[in-house]
Design an enzyme around this catalytic site. Structure first.
Site, PDB file in Angstrom:
ATOM      1  N   ARG A 521       7.994  18.032  90.011  1.00  0.00           N
ATOM      2  CA  ARG A 521       9.334  17.503  89.832  1.00  0.00           C
ATOM      3  C   ARG A 521      10.164  17.731  91.091  1.00  0.00           C
ATOM      4  O   ARG A 521      10.111  18.808  91.688  1.00  0.00           O
ATOM      5  CB  ARG A 521       9.991  18.233  88.642  1.00  0.00           C
ATOM      6  CG  ARG A 521      10.992  17.393  87.883  1.00  0.00           C
ATOM      7  CD  ARG A 521      11.147  17.907  86.440  1.00  0.00           C
ATOM      8  NE  ARG A 521      11.532  19.290  86.381  1.00  0.00           N
ATOM      9  CZ  ARG A 521      12.695  19.729  85.888  1.00  0.00           C
ATOM     10  NH1 ARG A 521      13.587  18.872  85.421  1.00  0.00           N
ATOM     11  NH2 ARG A 521      12.956  21.006  85.834  1.00  0.00           N
ATOM     12  N   SER A 585       4.925  28.056  90.879  1.00  0.00           N
ATOM     13  CA  SER A 585       4.586  28.900  89.719  1.00  0.00           C
ATOM     14  C   SER A 585       3.181  29.483  89.791  1.00  0.00           C
ATOM     15  O   SER A 585       2.384  29.315  88.864  1.00  0.00           O
ATOM     16  CB  SER A 585       4.752  28.079  88.443  1.00  0.00           C
ATOM     17  OG  SER A 585       6.029  27.501  88.439  1.00  0.00           O
ATOM     18  N   ASP A 639       8.449  30.155  88.630  1.00  0.00           N
ATOM     19  CA  ASP A 639       9.140  29.462  87.531  1.00  0.00           C
ATOM     20  C   ASP A 639       9.838  30.446  86.582  1.00  0.00           C
ATOM     21  O   ASP A 639      10.879  30.140  86.000  1.00  0.00           O
ATOM     22  CB  ASP A 639       8.189  28.545  86.748  1.00  0.00           C
ATOM     23  CG  ASP A 639       6.959  29.267  86.219  1.00  0.00           C
ATOM     24  OD1 ASP A 639       6.704  30.407  86.651  1.00  0.00           O
ATOM     25  OD2 ASP A 639       6.220  28.685  85.404  1.00  0.00           O
TER      26      ASP A 639
END
Length: 892
Positions: A521, A585, A639
């Site tokens: 994203r 992450s 994350d």
């Protein structure tokens, strides 16, 4: 004959009337199934707790008792599997004298216990405790399979002190009083249910049981979602309609005749079992006798002669009706029977009496076809099919002995429900074998559940075990924080260089990247401070193909930069050099806020030349290669940290971040004095625990199951991230798939047949578990075949195959219940209870009530609130960047 037709016009029912009766009975069924209307419903629709018909895998040695008339039968039923399933039966018939039928309940059950003792003596099995099925052919209310509360006696039984009592308890008491043998009564069933189960053994399409004998009744397999009186929506259960009482509320008054009313007035139970009195064998002969008496009185028969025999109740029996209706010798039989009654019949009298018998028995067959038609329509509607294909198991002396009855019933049923293809299967060995089959099924299911519970017991962790997990996690955290043990520690406790959560003064436009799974994203986050703080976000999601995830590092970062370039074009901001936060992450060792060394890939990533490298450097190099734009990379964050920051912007108390998704991890704000890997004692810093690797040193081996080990052995990184493999979304479905394979191998599921599809790794996706939590059973079962086909390669298995449905319901229950998900939630709680401080507000992705409760149990001194991160970790990366810019400006 036309004169008789006219005389008995009210007994000759048109198809229009029969269809109306069918509709009335359907309404009665609905009322009986409803919690609101059942108390006043005439047709009680009693749940039997029989949830499955035989599937062919039953085996064992069983006793069946069959009490329902003047004879009492005991059977020994041996079900074995050599080449195919075979049933051996030995039985004894015992008399039930009238004085016992009408005496006390204690005497009746002492008699049953005495007969059972005699039978076991003859079979030389008094020393064995065999499973017993008890066919008790009277209306009973059940709340479980091995309990039957007698509602009311029928069929001439009137033993006192039994109505309202549990017949299983009464029989157990009588057996215990004797003390010379023991019995395990596993099931009490109605004779109708026994008939369905007997026929279900030979034909697995059988889902209706029908008795037309001394009494009449029917049962059928109803969808659980329609049975208000029993908890749960999954699967089916056999409903004992007790349709003999149809009409007790007055709903059949327009078709009852003066003869039906006279029969009722002279019965043991006036006003009750009115439908049964119109159709069953106990009353049919008497109905004919009453008609003959009236016709004789009116001079229509026997030249008006009436004899004392003809006036005696019970002298004209139903077996006489059957004999008179035989096609060849019927008239001779009529002459013989009538002569015995002293009426000296003429040939015309014999023809007339035969016609009366035909009208009475035909009405019975027609009325039974109507009520059976209502059941068949209910089954068809339940299945949502245009044409029903099913089998009705039938028993009863009237159906068996009457020469025309079966043919008439079949013909009328097919005429009333033309869209049903019905096979009528005669129960050869009565309902006793059925009681044994119910017991065999109950025994199979209880054994199956016992073994399954035993197998899954390892997943159910005790409070003490969880406290141990918590203690071990605390020890691992300390090892990760200390310089001396950090290198060898499995829980790495990585400093993130995030020293502060947002304070509300952050302002500006920031870019954020979010990489942690198969989607990537890119976000533009506009943060405005002041009286009305606002955060405006724009984002675009890009896929990361598997070949890029597992290709070279250069290919991966070139792909990321291409996505950023597209997003900057899309937003029209390519010229601006915006500050950027990178949510990455994966386990990284950070040396500063904008430098993170990748320790190892997780979650299916395998890109080469990245482990041991600074991911911010790799990103900057990718941007340089592109030569299209420049960005100010301020922060690289996990994350989990992004999640904590997103929630801390909403609530300044937030100091823990927790991810429970594809992977699992937690971070929290630790005192600098405890972080030996970073210089300085003042203030706090967020520590990324990387707790997925908890247990990689073997400290969780005592709670890892064989299924956890199987999932680990066949993973991309065997021996690593063991805790994550026990709890995270990426592996939960895979744990269930391994359980399914094991259960299938052991014959618990799918008849022991493992499909090639089920052998495919990751075919049982974790999203199935989420679907089960989210959807109602009804929605779920509607798509059952789709899931079965995709998981087990079971095309067409569900059509007429209730075993497959029941198996899959077991699978879904397993997935939905405690077995896998509760330990996952609980393990998270054990982990989460480690780093919490006395007051903590935890941000939390997609988990459950169980976890909240377990955290309270394991950390009773912590007042913990859970706050769901609505905007994900991308916004968190932007906020960290904003905080980083604020701190950088303050330093300058």
């Amino acid at each position: 004959l036309s004169q008789i037709d006219k005389y008995l016009y009210a007994m000759r029912l048109s198809d229009e009337t029969l269809l109306d009766v069918m509709a009335r009975f359907r309404r009665e069924m609905k009322n009986g199934l409803s919690r609101d209307f059942n108390p006043t419903a005439a047709v009680k629709m009693l749940p039997t707790f029989v949830r499955s018909i035989p599937d062919g895998s039953e085996k064992g040695d069983f006793i069946a008792l069959d009490l329902g008339g003047s004879y009492f039968r005991i059977l020994r039923v041996k079900v074995s599997h050599e080449k195919k399933q075979t049933v051996q039966m030995e039985s004894e018939i015992y008399n039930t004298p009238e004085d016992i039928m009408h005496g006390s309940g204690t005497r009746l059950f002492d008699h049953v216990a005495e007969c059972l003792g005699d039978f076991m003596e003859k079979q030389q099995i008094k020393d064995k405790k065999l499973p017993v099925g008890f066919t008790f052919s009277f209306p009973c209310r059940q709340s479980k399979l091995d309990e039957g509360i007698l509602i009311t006696w029928t069929k001439r039984f009137k033993a006192s002190g039994v109505e309202g009592a549990d017949v299983v308890r009464l029989l157990n008491k009588a057996i215990k009083k004797r003390g010379d043998y023991d019995a395990d009564i596993m099931a009490v069933v109605n004779d109708t249910v026994g008939t369905m189960m007997t026929c279900g053994f030979d034909d697995q399409r059988c889902e209706v049981g029908l008795i037309i004998g001394t009494g009449t009744n029917a049962c059928y397999m109803e969808e659980m979602r329609h049975i208000d009186l029993v908890e749960g929506d999954e699967g089916r259960m056999c409903i004992n309609t007790e349709w003999g009482a149809f009409g007790d509320d007055g709903s059949l008054e327009d078709i009852r005749t003066e003869f039906d009313r006279e029969i009722d007035r002279g019965s043991l139970n006036p006003g009750k079992q009115l439908f049964e009195k119109m159709v069953s064998g106990l009353y049919m002969g008497e109905l004919v006798r009453l008609i003959l008496v009236k016709m004789a009185k009116e001079g229509l028969l026997f030249e008006g002669r009436i004899t004392p025999e003809l006036l005696t109740k019970g002298k004209f029996e139903t077996k006489h009706v059957s004999a008179i209706e035989k096609s060849k010798e019927g008239l001779n039989k009529a002459k013989e029977i009538l002569t015995r009654l002293g009426v000296e019949p003429s040939h015309e009298d014999c023809i007339a009496v035969q016609h009366v018998c035909t009208i009475v028995s035909f009405r019975s067959a027609n009325l039974v076809a109507s009520t059976l038609g209502a059941i068949l329509n209910q089954l068809r509607d339940n299945k949502g099919v245009g044409r029903l294909r099913t089998t009705v198991g039938v028993d009863g002396s009237l159906y068996k002995m009457h020469p025309q009855y079966a043919r008439r019933l079949h013909k009328t049923t097919r005429r009333l429900v033309p869209d049903s293809e019905v096979r009528f299967l005669l129960s050869e060995s009565g309902s006793g074998k059925g009681a044994a089959m119910v017991t065999a099924v109950a025994y199979r299911l209880s054994e199956q559940h016992r073994l399954i519970d035993e197998t899954l017991a390892e997943f159910k962790l005790t409070h003490e075990q969880l406290l141990q997990v918590k203690k071990r996690m605390r020890a691992e955290m300390e090892a990760g924080l200390k310089k001396k043990t950090h290198e060898t520690a499995k829980v790495k406790m990585l400093p993130t260089f995030v020293r502060s959560t947002p304070d509300g003064t952050e302002n500006g436009d920031f870019l954020a990247l979010d990489l942690g799974g198969t989607n990537f994203r890119v976000l533009l986050v506009k943060i405005r401070s002041g009286k009305r703080r606002t955060v405006e976000m724009h984002n675009k999601i890009y896929a990361i193909p598997i070949e890029v995830m597992q290709g070279t590092g250069e290919e991966l970062f070139d792909h990321i930069v291409t996505c950023i370039s597209d997003f900057l074009d899309y937003m029209g901001i390519k010229g601006a050099r915006l500050p950027l936060g990178f949510t990455f992450s994966f386990p990284c060792k950070q040396t500063s806020l904008d430098a993170g060394i990748l320790l190892n890939w997780t979650k299916g990533f395998k890109a080469t030349d990245c482990e041991g490298e600074d991911v911010v450097y790799l990103l900057r190099e990718g941007i340089k290669r592109r030569e299209e734009f420049d960005l100010d990379v301020v922060a690289v964050v996990n994350d989990t940290v992004g999640t904590m920051m997103t929630c801390a912007y909403e609530d300044p108390n937030c100091e823990i971040g927790l991810i429970v998704g594809t992977g699992s991890n937690a971070c929290y704000m630790e005192e600098m004095r405890n972080i030996e890997m970073v210089d300085g004692e003042q203030g706090r810093m967020c520590v990324n625990t990387e707790w997925g690797a908890f247990g990689d040193n073997g400290c969780l081996d005592d709670i890892r199951t064989i299924y956890d080990k199987a999932v680990d052995d066949f993973s991309l990184n065997a021996g690593k991230q063991r805790y994550e493999k026990m709890i995270s979304g990426m592996y939960l479905g895979e744990i269930v798939r391994n359980i399914l394979i094991d259960f299938t191998k052991r014959g618990f599921l799918f008849r022991g047949q493992i499909s090639e599809t089920l052998k495919t790794r990751h075919i049982f996706e974790t999203k199935f578990l989420s679907q089960i939590e989210r959807d109602s059973w009804r929605v779920l079962l509607a798509s059952l075949e789709i899931i079965l086909v995709s998981v087990c390669g079971a095309q067409g298995f569900l059509k007429g195959n209730e075993r497959m449905k029941n198996d899959f319901i077991l699978v879904l229950t397993l997935a939905k219940g405690d077995a896998v998900q509760m330990p996952v939630a609980v393990l998270h709680s054990a982990g989460a209870a480690g780093p919490s401080s006395p007051t903590a507000l935890v941000s939390f992705h997609s988990f459950s009530r169980i976890m909240h409760q377990t955290v309270k149990d394991l950390a009773p001194n912590c007042d913990v609130t859970f706050l769901l991160s609505e905007d994900g970790s991308g916004k968190g990366a932007a906020l960290i960047t904003a905080v980083g810019c604020r701190l950088r400006e303050a330093e300058q």
